[in-house]
Design a protein around this motif. Sequence first.
Motif, PDB file in Angstrom:
ATOM      1  N   ILE A  74      12.997  50.203  64.353  1.00 35.25           N
ATOM      2  CA  ILE A  74      12.454  51.486  63.934  1.00 35.25           C
ATOM      3  C   ILE A  74      11.522  51.335  62.735  1.00 35.25           C
ATOM      4  CG2 ILE A  74      14.346  52.121  62.402  1.00 35.25           C
ATOM      5  CD1 ILE A  74      14.089  54.959  63.678  1.00 35.25           C
ATOM      6  N   VAL A  91       8.109  50.205  64.200  1.00 34.05           N
ATOM      7  CA  VAL A  91       7.499  51.327  64.926  1.00 34.05           C
ATOM      8  C   VAL A  91       6.987  52.369  63.931  1.00 34.05           C
ATOM      9  CG1 VAL A  91       7.977  53.259  66.480  1.00 34.05           C
ATOM     10  CG2 VAL A  91       8.820  50.978  67.028  1.00 34.05           C
ATOM     11  N   GLY A  92       7.801  52.706  62.935  1.00 32.51           N
ATOM     12  CA  GLY A  92       7.394  53.687  61.944  1.00 32.51           C
ATOM     13  C   GLY A  92       6.187  53.242  61.145  1.00 32.51           C
ATOM     14  N   LEU A 107       3.028  53.412  63.397  1.00 33.90           N
ATOM     15  CA  LEU A 107       2.588  54.795  63.600  1.00 33.90           C
ATOM     16  C   LEU A 107       2.006  55.386  62.321  1.00 33.90           C
ATOM     17  CD1 LEU A 107       5.397  56.197  65.890  1.00 33.90           C
ATOM     18  CD2 LEU A 107       3.023  55.806  66.483  1.00 33.90           C
ATOM     19  N   GLU A 165       7.004  58.300  67.405  1.00 38.45           N
ATOM     20  CA  GLU A 165       8.130  57.405  67.159  1.00 38.45           C
ATOM     21  C   GLU A 165       9.165  57.508  68.276  1.00 38.45           C
ATOM     22  OE1 GLU A 165      10.359  55.930  63.227  1.00 38.45           O
ATOM     23  OE2 GLU A 165      10.387  58.089  63.530  1.00 38.45           O
TER      24      GLU A 165
END
Length: 65
Positions: free
Chosen positions: A3, A6-7, A10, A34
């Motif tokens: 995560i 990914v965060g 983004l 997300e």
Amino acid sequence: MGIAVVGTVLAAALGTAGVGGWDNATIAAFLHGERLALVLLAVIVGPVATYGANTLTDSRSIEES
């Protein structure tokens, strides 16, 4: 890939808003992206893990040629 990655990706893709943070539309876009990225990651990891589990062999059996 978790995560945090990914965060970060983004957040970099959406850009920075400077002092004061993001507006509500940007936050909503970030959270939607997300969620989508994590669902796609789960869809990819699931079959790979299943394939890996199916290819495991019994370590006690020995094949000699």
